[in-house]
Design a protein around this motif. Structure first.
Motif, PDB file in Angstrom:
ATOM      1  N   UNK A  36       0.859  -1.181   0.000  1.00 16.31           N
ATOM      2  CA  UNK A  36       0.000   0.000   0.000  1.00 16.31           C
ATOM      3  C   UNK A  36       0.894   1.229   0.000  1.00 16.31           C
ATOM      4  N   UNK A  37       0.708   2.081  -0.991  1.00 15.89           N
ATOM      5  CA  UNK A  37       1.574   3.260  -1.090  1.00 15.89           C
ATOM      6  C   UNK A  37       3.032   2.890  -1.255  1.00 15.89           C
ATOM      7  N   UNK A  38       3.280   1.748  -1.863  1.00 12.55           N
ATOM      8  CA  UNK A  38       4.652   1.296  -2.073  1.00 12.55           C
ATOM      9  C   UNK A  38       5.277   0.622  -0.876  1.00 12.55           C
ATOM     10  N   UNK A  39       4.554   0.507   0.213  1.00 11.46           N
ATOM     11  CA  UNK A  39       5.098  -0.085   1.447  1.00 11.46           C
ATOM     12  C   UNK A  39       4.511  -1.484   1.662  1.00 11.46           C
ATOM     13  N   UNK A  40       5.382  -2.420   1.985  1.00  8.78           N
ATOM     14  CA  UNK A  40       4.953  -3.800   2.230  1.00  8.78           C
ATOM     15  C   UNK A  40       4.252  -3.853   3.583  1.00  8.78           C
ATOM     16  N   UNK A  41       2.996  -4.306   3.570  1.00  9.48           N
ATOM     17  CA  UNK A  41       2.190  -4.293   4.788  1.00  9.48           C
ATOM     18  C   UNK A  41       2.808  -5.176   5.872  1.00  9.48           C
ATOM     19  N   UNK A  42       3.359  -6.332   5.489  1.00 10.25           N
ATOM     20  CA  UNK A  42       3.959  -7.218   6.489  1.00 10.25           C
ATOM     21  C   UNK A  42       5.152  -6.553   7.164  1.00 10.25           C
ATOM     22  N   UNK A  43       5.929  -5.798   6.401  1.00 10.79           N
ATOM     23  CA  UNK A  43       7.080  -5.096   6.984  1.00 10.79           C
ATOM     24  C   UNK A  43       6.614  -4.001   7.947  1.00 10.79           C
ATOM     25  N   UNK A  44       5.533  -3.304   7.590  1.00  9.31           N
ATOM     26  CA  UNK A  44       4.994  -2.279   8.489  1.00  9.31           C
ATOM     27  C   UNK A  44       4.469  -2.917   9.776  1.00  9.31           C
ATOM     28  N   UNK A  49       3.894  -3.076  14.785  1.00 10.42           N
ATOM     29  CA  UNK A  49       2.920  -3.872  15.511  1.00 10.42           C
ATOM     30  C   UNK A  49       1.535  -3.738  14.913  1.00 10.42           C
ATOM     31  N   UNK A  50       0.634  -4.585  15.403  1.00 11.00           N
ATOM     32  CA  UNK A  50      -0.756  -4.538  14.951  1.00 11.00           C
ATOM     33  C   UNK A  50      -1.674  -4.493  16.161  1.00 11.00           C
ATOM     34  N   UNK A  51      -2.882  -3.967  16.044  1.00 12.31           N
ATOM     35  CA  UNK A  51      -3.455  -3.387  14.819  1.00 12.31           C
ATOM     36  C   UNK A  51      -2.793  -2.056  14.464  1.00 12.31           C
ATOM     37  N   UNK A  52      -2.791  -1.749  13.187  1.00  7.99           N
ATOM     38  CA  UNK A  52      -2.228  -0.487  12.711  1.00  7.99           C
ATOM     39  C   UNK A  52      -3.164   0.090  11.662  1.00  7.99           C
ATOM     40  N   UNK A  53      -3.239   1.398  11.613  1.00  6.07           N
ATOM     41  CA  UNK A  53      -4.062   2.093  10.626  1.00  6.07           C
ATOM     42  C   UNK A  53      -3.132   2.744   9.613  1.00  6.07           C
ATOM     43  N   UNK A  54      -3.277   2.371   8.346  1.00 10.71           N
ATOM     44  CA  UNK A  54      -2.395   2.860   7.293  1.00 10.71           C
ATOM     45  C   UNK A  54      -3.149   3.843   6.403  1.00 10.71           C
ATOM     46  N   UNK A  55      -2.542   4.989   6.143  1.00 13.41           N
ATOM     47  CA  UNK A  55      -3.109   5.980   5.229  1.00 13.41           C
ATOM     48  C   UNK A  55      -2.145   6.152   4.059  1.00 13.41           C
ATOM     49  N   UNK A  56      -2.624   5.942   2.851  1.00 10.43           N
ATOM     50  CA  UNK A  56      -1.817   6.118   1.652  1.00 10.43           C
ATOM     51  C   UNK A  56      -1.867   7.600   1.268  1.00 10.43           C
ATOM     52  N   UNK A  57      -0.793   8.331   1.545  1.00  7.57           N
ATOM     53  CA  UNK A  57      -0.790   9.778   1.320  1.00  7.57           C
ATOM     54  C   UNK A  57      -1.061  10.117  -0.141  1.00  7.57           C
ATOM     55  N   UNK A  58      -0.409   9.400  -1.054  1.00  9.71           N
ATOM     56  CA  UNK A  58      -0.601   9.693  -2.469  1.00  9.71           C
ATOM     57  C   UNK A  58      -2.042   9.506  -2.911  1.00  9.71           C
ATOM     58  N   UNK A  59      -2.650   8.415  -2.470  1.00  7.96           N
ATOM     59  CA  UNK A  59      -4.044   8.152  -2.836  1.00  7.96           C
ATOM     60  C   UNK A  59      -4.977   9.192  -2.225  1.00  7.96           C
ATOM     61  N   UNK A  60      -4.680   9.613  -0.994  1.00 12.86           N
ATOM     62  CA  UNK A  60      -5.530  10.610  -0.339  1.00 12.86           C
ATOM     63  C   UNK A  60      -5.421  11.961  -1.042  1.00 12.86           C
TER      64      UNK A  60
END
Length: 276
Positions: A36-44, A49-60
């Motif tokens: 998402x946004x070029x970032x590997x979700x598993x690496x994030x 840690x989880x849960x995590x909320x991810x915001x794709x800046x470019x998409x937004x």
């Protein structure tokens, strides 16, 4: 001897169908993971840690631009505002302010965050069906562009605050009257806010009374009307009915038509495009 049935194997969605539920530009990595946004979700997940909320800046940023450009192409003097109760986060306020958007705020905390993030106060629209005097005072002192009137108590309280803040000066606070058009879109009852019995806004007879009162006062300047019929709406037809309802109240310089366009939560959801 035990009797039973064999469950059918679940039909898994295609990768393209799955990616369609995520922000544009979401891809699969070579190892099959999600980017998402070029970032590997598993690496994030491993890093934060989880849960995590991810915001794709470019998409937004892209979505904000599509709203602003799409509306400006049809109404050049328009403004798009971020309904910040969706995610009142300083970084998001700042990003959308950079894209030229205003902000709807529904509490003193949201107002403080929006201003701290650099939102132009003139582009702040103040909401809330139970606005406190301290909240209204903070909005008036900050120079908030518009305050939405939800009740006759709002008028009383805001007139008092404006008189206190500006003293004997003739400065007025611009306001909109929130109209409840008695429109029920096809959405969950909890987020259907334009129906009769809603705790938000004024039905047409009450709205007419509020409009007449505001036109005789000296502290509040009636700029127009606001309507918001709900959230996660997947059809444009209810918006047409809402516009027809508020049109009965006359012509005004400003119409805030709310928001509530739905997004895809399931494979069956087919929301209209922003341009539509």
């Amino acid at each position: 001897m035990a009797l039973g049935t064999t469950a059918a194997a679940p039909v898994l969605p295609s990768p393209d169908a799955l990616l369609g539920l995520f922000p544009p530009g979401t891809t699969t990595a070579p190892d099959g993971g999600l980017r998402i946004g070029g970032c590997h979700v598993a690496e994030l997940a491993a890093r934060y840690g989880t849960p995590a909320l991810l915001i794709d800046e470019g998409a937004l940023r892209d979505r904000a631009g599509r709203y602003a450009d799409g509306l400006a192409a049809r109404r050049p003097d328009s403004m798009v505002a971020f309904a910040s109760k969706a995610f009142p986060c300083t970084a998001v306020y700042r990003l959308l302010a950079e894209e030229g958007l205003g902000a709807d705020v529904a509490s003193g905390g949201e107002l403080a965050l929006a201003l701290a993030a650099g939102t132009d106060p003139a582009k702040v629209i103040v909401h809330g069906n139970a606005k406190s005097e301290s909240y209204l005072r903070a909005a008036v002192e900050a120079g908030a562009g518009l305050v939405v009137i939800d009740s006759f108590d709002d008028i009383d309280r805001l007139e008092h605050v404006v008189a206190q803040v500006h003293g004997s000066g003739r400065r007025e606070q611009a306001v909109l009257v929130r109209v409840t058009p008695d429109v029920r879109p096809d959405t969950h009852e909890a987020v259907s806010t334009g129906r009769r019995g809603s705790k938000f806004g004024l039905l047409l007879p009450q709205a007419r009374e509020a409009i007449a009162r505001l036109r005789t006062g000296s502290r509040l300047r009636l700029d127009g009307l606001h309507v918001h019929i709900g959230s996660q709406i997947l059809d444009t037809e209810p918006f047409v009915r809402a516009v027809a309802a508020v049109a009965e109240l006359g012509r005004f310089p400003v119409y805030d038509l709310g928001g509530g366009l739905g997004v895809r939560y399931t494979y069956d959801d087919r929301p209209p495009g922003i341009e539509a």
